[in-house]
Design a protein around this motif. Structure first.
Motif, PDB file in Angstrom:
ATOM      1  N   ALA A 213       0.828  -1.210   0.000  1.00 24.61           N
ATOM      2  CA  ALA A 213       0.000   0.000   0.000  1.00 24.61           C
ATOM      3  C   ALA A 213       0.860   1.257   0.000  1.00 24.61           C
ATOM      4  O   ALA A 213       0.544   2.247  -0.681  1.00 24.61           O
ATOM      5  CB  ALA A 213      -0.930  -0.008   1.213  1.00 24.61           C
ATOM      6  N   ALA A 214       1.962   1.233   0.747  1.00 21.19           N
ATOM      7  CA  ALA A 214       2.830   2.415   0.834  1.00 21.19           C
ATOM      8  C   ALA A 214       3.560   2.691  -0.476  1.00 21.19           C
ATOM      9  O   ALA A 214       3.790   3.845  -0.840  1.00 21.19           O
ATOM     10  CB  ALA A 214       3.844   2.228   1.960  1.00 21.19           C
ATOM     11  N   LEU A 215       3.925   1.644  -1.213  1.00 18.11           N
ATOM     12  CA  LEU A 215       4.733   1.795  -2.423  1.00 18.11           C
ATOM     13  C   LEU A 215       3.900   1.913  -3.693  1.00 18.11           C
ATOM     14  O   LEU A 215       4.451   2.170  -4.765  1.00 18.11           O
ATOM     15  CB  LEU A 215       5.699   0.612  -2.561  1.00 18.11           C
ATOM     16  N   SER A 216       2.579   1.740  -3.601  1.00 12.65           N
ATOM     17  CA  SER A 216       1.711   1.808  -4.778  1.00 12.65           C
ATOM     18  C   SER A 216       1.179   3.226  -4.965  1.00 12.65           C
ATOM     19  O   SER A 216       0.963   3.958  -3.996  1.00 12.65           O
ATOM     20  CB  SER A 216       0.529   0.848  -4.623  1.00 12.65           C
ATOM     21  N   SER A 217       0.935   3.595  -6.207  1.00 12.15           N
ATOM     22  CA  SER A 217       0.285   4.878  -6.482  1.00 12.15           C
ATOM     23  C   SER A 217      -1.191   4.777  -6.127  1.00 12.15           C
ATOM     24  O   SER A 217      -1.749   3.687  -6.006  1.00 12.15           O
ATOM     25  CB  SER A 217       0.424   5.234  -7.965  1.00 12.15           C
ATOM     26  N   ASP A 218      -1.834   5.940  -5.969  1.00 12.02           N
ATOM     27  CA  ASP A 218      -3.256   5.937  -5.626  1.00 12.02           C
ATOM     28  C   ASP A 218      -4.074   5.187  -6.667  1.00 12.02           C
ATOM     29  O   ASP A 218      -5.008   4.457  -6.337  1.00 12.02           O
ATOM     30  CB  ASP A 218      -3.771   7.373  -5.495  1.00 12.02           C
ATOM     31  N   ARG A 219      -3.728   5.356  -7.941  1.00 12.03           N
ATOM     32  CA  ARG A 219      -4.489   4.724  -9.019  1.00 12.03           C
ATOM     33  C   ARG A 219      -4.333   3.204  -9.006  1.00 12.03           C
ATOM     34  O   ARG A 219      -5.285   2.471  -9.274  1.00 12.03           O
ATOM     35  CB  ARG A 219      -4.037   5.288 -10.372  1.00 12.03           C
ATOM     36  N   ASP A 220      -3.123   2.740  -8.694  1.00 12.38           N
ATOM     37  CA  ASP A 220      -2.846   1.301  -8.798  1.00 12.38           C
ATOM     38  C   ASP A 220      -3.000   0.553  -7.485  1.00 12.38           C
ATOM     39  O   ASP A 220      -2.825  -0.660  -7.439  1.00 12.38           O
ATOM     40  CB  ASP A 220      -1.411   1.090  -9.319  1.00 12.38           C
ATOM     41  N   ARG A 221      -3.321   1.268  -6.406  1.00 11.38           N
ATOM     42  CA  ARG A 221      -3.351   0.620  -5.096  1.00 11.38           C
ATOM     43  C   ARG A 221      -4.441  -0.456  -5.028  1.00 11.38           C
ATOM     44  O   ARG A 221      -4.243  -1.520  -4.443  1.00 11.38           O
ATOM     45  CB  ARG A 221      -3.554   1.662  -3.995  1.00 11.38           C
ATOM     46  N   GLY A 222      -5.599  -0.183  -5.619  1.00 14.48           N
ATOM     47  CA  GLY A 222      -6.668  -1.186  -5.626  1.00 14.48           C
ATOM     48  C   GLY A 222      -6.243  -2.455  -6.340  1.00 14.48           C
ATOM     49  O   GLY A 222      -6.497  -3.564  -5.861  1.00 14.48           O
ATOM     50  N   LEU A 223      -5.573  -2.296  -7.490  1.00 10.50           N
ATOM     51  CA  LEU A 223      -5.069  -3.459  -8.227  1.00 10.50           C
ATOM     52  C   LEU A 223      -4.047  -4.219  -7.391  1.00 10.50           C
ATOM     53  O   LEU A 223      -4.095  -5.459  -7.304  1.00 10.50           O
ATOM     54  CB  LEU A 223      -4.442  -3.003  -9.545  1.00 10.50           C
ATOM     55  N   ALA A 224      -3.107  -3.487  -6.770  1.00  5.50           N
ATOM     56  CA  ALA A 224      -2.048  -4.135  -5.989  1.00  5.50           C
ATOM     57  C   ALA A 224      -2.621  -4.901  -4.798  1.00  5.50           C
ATOM     58  O   ALA A 224      -2.227  -6.046  -4.527  1.00  5.50           O
ATOM     59  CB  ALA A 224      -1.041  -3.083  -5.513  1.00  5.50           C
ATOM     60  N   MET A 225      -3.576  -4.289  -4.101  1.00  3.45           N
ATOM     61  CA  MET A 225      -4.143  -4.951  -2.929  1.00  3.45           C
ATOM     62  C   MET A 225      -5.032  -6.136  -3.328  1.00  3.45           C
ATOM     63  O   MET A 225      -5.087  -7.147  -2.626  1.00  3.45           O
ATOM     64  CB  MET A 225      -4.955  -3.947  -2.094  1.00  3.45           C
ATOM     65  N   THR A 226      -5.707  -6.008  -4.470  1.00  5.46           N
ATOM     66  CA  THR A 226      -6.507  -7.133  -4.958  1.00  5.46           C
ATOM     67  C   THR A 226      -5.607  -8.302  -5.341  1.00  5.46           C
ATOM     68  O   THR A 226      -5.914  -9.468  -5.061  1.00  5.46           O
ATOM     69  CB  THR A 226      -7.358  -6.703  -6.160  1.00  5.46           C
ATOM     70  N   LEU A 227      -4.483  -7.984  -5.994  1.00  5.84           N
ATOM     71  CA  LEU A 227      -3.525  -9.029  -6.346  1.00  5.84           C
ATOM     72  C   LEU A 227      -3.024  -9.734  -5.089  1.00  5.84           C
ATOM     73  O   LEU A 227      -2.927 -10.969  -5.042  1.00  5.84           O
ATOM     74  CB  LEU A 227      -2.359  -8.417  -7.125  1.00  5.84           C
ATOM     75  N   TRP A 228      -2.720  -8.954  -4.051  1.00  2.00           N
ATOM     76  CA  TRP A 228      -2.290  -9.541  -2.782  1.00  2.00           C
ATOM     77  C   TRP A 228      -3.378 -10.440  -2.200  1.00  2.00           C
ATOM     78  O   TRP A 228      -3.095 -11.508  -1.654  1.00  2.00           O
ATOM     79  CB  TRP A 228      -1.934  -8.429  -1.787  1.00  2.00           C
ATOM     80  N   SER A 229      -4.635 -10.029  -2.352  1.00  5.51           N
ATOM     81  CA  SER A 229      -5.738 -10.779  -1.725  1.00  5.51           C
ATOM     82  C   SER A 229      -5.923 -12.174  -2.292  1.00  5.51           C
ATOM     83  O   SER A 229      -6.599 -13.008  -1.686  1.00  5.51           O
ATOM     84  CB  SER A 229      -7.053  -9.997  -1.881  1.00  5.51           C
ATOM     85  N   THR A 230      -5.308 -12.452  -3.445  1.00  3.55           N
ATOM     86  CA  THR A 230      -5.480 -13.765  -4.076  1.00  3.55           C
ATOM     87  C   THR A 230      -4.498 -14.807  -3.535  1.00  3.55           C
ATOM     88  O   THR A 230      -4.480 -15.936  -4.035  1.00  3.55           O
ATOM     89  CB  THR A 230      -5.302 -13.667  -5.605  1.00  3.55           C
ATOM     90  N   PHE A 231      -3.685 -14.450  -2.527  1.00  4.20           N
ATOM     91  CA  PHE A 231      -2.575 -15.333  -2.161  1.00  4.20           C
ATOM     92  C   PHE A 231      -3.033 -16.719  -1.723  1.00  4.20           C
ATOM     93  O   PHE A 231      -2.391 -17.710  -2.041  1.00  4.20           O
ATOM     94  CB  PHE A 231      -1.663 -14.695  -1.101  1.00  4.20           C
ATOM     95  N   PHE A 232      -4.162 -16.825  -1.029  1.00  5.48           N
ATOM     96  CA  PHE A 232      -4.607 -18.140  -0.584  1.00  5.48           C
ATOM     97  C   PHE A 232      -5.048 -19.003  -1.755  1.00  5.48           C
ATOM     98  O   PHE A 232      -4.664 -20.170  -1.881  1.00  5.48           O
ATOM     99  CB  PHE A 232      -5.745 -18.014   0.434  1.00  5.48           C
ATOM    100  N   GLY A 233      -5.867 -18.430  -2.630  1.00  2.00           N
ATOM    101  CA  GLY A 233      -6.343 -19.194  -3.772  1.00  2.00           C
ATOM    102  C   GLY A 233      -5.212 -19.628  -4.681  1.00  2.00           C
ATOM    103  O   GLY A 233      -5.172 -20.781  -5.149  1.00  2.00           O
ATOM    104  N   VAL A 234      -4.258 -18.722  -4.924  1.00  2.29           N
ATOM    105  CA  VAL A 234      -3.113 -19.052  -5.782  1.00  2.29           C
ATOM    106  C   VAL A 234      -2.279 -20.153  -5.148  1.00  2.29           C
ATOM    107  O   VAL A 234      -1.859 -21.112  -5.824  1.00  2.29           O
ATOM    108  CB  VAL A 234      -2.251 -17.795  -6.027  1.00  2.29           C
ATOM    109  N   ALA A 235      -2.034 -20.045  -3.837  1.00  2.00           N
ATOM    110  CA  ALA A 235      -1.200 -21.042  -3.156  1.00  2.00           C
ATOM    111  C   ALA A 235      -1.829 -22.427  -3.217  1.00  2.00           C
ATOM    112  O   ALA A 235      -1.150 -23.417  -3.519  1.00  2.00           O
ATOM    113  CB  ALA A 235      -0.974 -20.629  -1.701  1.00  2.00           C
ATOM    114  N   PHE A 236      -3.120 -22.509  -2.936  1.00  2.00           N
ATOM    115  CA  PHE A 236      -3.775 -23.822  -2.958  1.00  2.00           C
ATOM    116  C   PHE A 236      -3.808 -24.397  -4.366  1.00  2.00           C
ATOM    117  O   PHE A 236      -3.672 -25.609  -4.555  1.00  2.00           O
ATOM    118  CB  PHE A 236      -5.189 -23.720  -2.379  1.00  2.00           C
ATOM    119  N   THR A 237      -3.975 -23.539  -5.366  1.00  6.43           N
ATOM    120  CA  THR A 237      -3.976 -24.010  -6.752  1.00  6.43           C
ATOM    121  C   THR A 237      -2.593 -24.549  -7.135  1.00  6.43           C
ATOM    122  O   THR A 237      -2.470 -25.632  -7.724  1.00  6.43           O
ATOM    123  CB  THR A 237      -4.376 -22.873  -7.708  1.00  6.43           C
ATOM    124  N   LEU A 238      -1.532 -23.811  -6.788  1.00  6.34           N
ATOM    125  CA  LEU A 238      -0.176 -24.252  -7.113  1.00  6.34           C
ATOM    126  C   LEU A 238       0.191 -25.534  -6.369  1.00  6.34           C
ATOM    127  O   LEU A 238       0.864 -26.411  -6.918  1.00  6.34           O
ATOM    128  CB  LEU A 238       0.833 -23.140  -6.784  1.00  6.34           C
TER     129      LEU A 238
END
Length: 369
Positions: A103-128
């Motif tokens: 959140a600190a390193l993302s721009s205001d415009r891209d912060r939603g995308l960055a945090m959404t990408l982070w939110s997928t960590f459980f689903g991605v991990a279980f899939t892998l």
């Protein structure tokens, strides 16, 4: 990082081969990581902001790598549980430090995308883990999964240690004294800004893992594997495409609320057509909006990095609590009232997630920040 949970979950039915005398205590191999988060989630938020987000993230990865390496040596069961306890502290530090840095390193415009990408960590991990971890276990044994996980975490620690070395990071907060910790909890829980993402997340996590656990028997056997593999992917796709689009136009809390309402609609669909594959995928996709909106709400509702770390700590606390109580709650509902009871509990939880956000939004409108 989510593989610290998942690496045991995907092989839990075979953990008895490693520890044949453990019996019911094998359940602690999964739950200990969550128990650490329940009791120390907010404490982690307070200490990570004091020790430094970059330092906490990198050292947590190194500690996690070390624990996996030790587990690959086939530790005695008692020491294995101790390693899982330490791994829980590592997991918690990553969960708090990672999104705060993002959140600190993302721009205001891209912060939603960055945090959404982070939110997928459980689903991605279980899939892998399903795609690569289980074949690894089939070819080289259970301990190979722990060794591979340790190598990956060590590689991430090396890479992030170098990549973040010259990146400006948020200033550190004052290190709290142990005697002050009880008093520091209450203001955070009382803040409708800091606690809102966690409040909704509790309702979500009560449902996500438990749905994947108790719904499978109602799906036709010939479609079950496909549907269970596709549900986490549907959730991730929904977060990354529809969720990111909505976050550019609406507040994150509103996106999470939309996800809760659509999830309730998905439950009604499943109630009318038990085990319907399209209903399962629609429900998973709707939950993806809750997932992305909840993490994106943290930087939207809290502007200071220290406050974001505290909100992230409470979010981790709520997530671990939801993951711990969700499945037993669903199994209880199923035993008492069958499939209809299960669907009724899910419906109440999803509508509860919507309403708790509504109530906290009302509080924010009438309280000074």
């Amino acid at each position: 990082m989510a593989a610290q949970y998942g690496k045991i979950s995907v092989i839990f039915d075979r953990m008895g081969l490693l520890y044949p005398d453990a019996g019911a205590s094998l359940g602690f191999t999964v739950s200990l990581v969550g128990i650490v988060g329940i009791f120390f989630g907010l404490v982690a938020g307070l200490y990570v902001s004091s020790l430094g987000y970059r330092r906490s993230l990198v050292w947590a990865l190194w500690i996690g790598a070390g624990m996996s390496a030790l587990q690959a040596l086939h530790l005695p069961f008692g020491l294995f549980l101790v390693s899982r306890l330490i791994e829980g502290l590592s997991h918690l530090s990553v969960v708090v430090a990672g999104p705060t840095l993002i959140a600190a390193l993302s721009s205001d415009r891209d912060r939603g995308l960055a945090m959404t990408l982070w939110s997928t960590f459980f689903g991605v991990a279980f899939t892998l883990l399903a795609w690569f971890g289980l074949p690894l276990v089939a070819g080289f044994g259970l301990l190979s999964l722990f060794a591979a996980h340790g190598l990956i975490m060590a590689g991430l620690a090396l890479w992030l240690g170098r990549a973040l070395r010259d990146v400006p990071v948020p200033p550190r907060a004052k290190l709290p004294a142990l005697r002050d910790l009880p008093g520091l909890h209450l203001p955070v829980y009382r803040s409708p800004w800091k606690v809102a993402p966690a409040a909704g997340w509790l309702f979500y996590t009560c449902c996500f893992v438990s749905i994947l656990t108790v719904i499978p028997p109602y799906i036709a056997a010939e479609q079950r594997g496909y549907v269970l593999g596709a549900m986490p992917l549907a959730s991730i796709a929904s977060s990354m495409f529809l969720g990111v689009f909505l976050l550019r136009h609406f507040a994150a809390v509103k996106v999470a609320q939309l996800g809760f309402v659509l999830s309730a609609c998905g439950v009604l669909w499943l109630w009318l057509q038990p085990g319907d594959p399209l209903a399962c995928l629609a429900l998973a996709a709707a939950m993806g909006l809750v997932q992305g909106g909840s993490f994106a709400a943290v930087p939207q509702l809290t502007l200071k990095d220290e406050d974001r770390a505290q909100a992230g700590g409470v979010l981790a606390q709520a997530g671990n609590l939801g993951n711990t109580i969700g499945t037993p709650l669903m199994v209880l509902a199923l035993g008492l009232a069958g499939f209809s009871g299960l669907m009724a509990v899910l419906l109440v939880l999803f509508l509860g997630g919507f309403l708790v956000h509504q109530g906290l939004a009302q509080m924010r409108r009438h309280l000074p920040e």
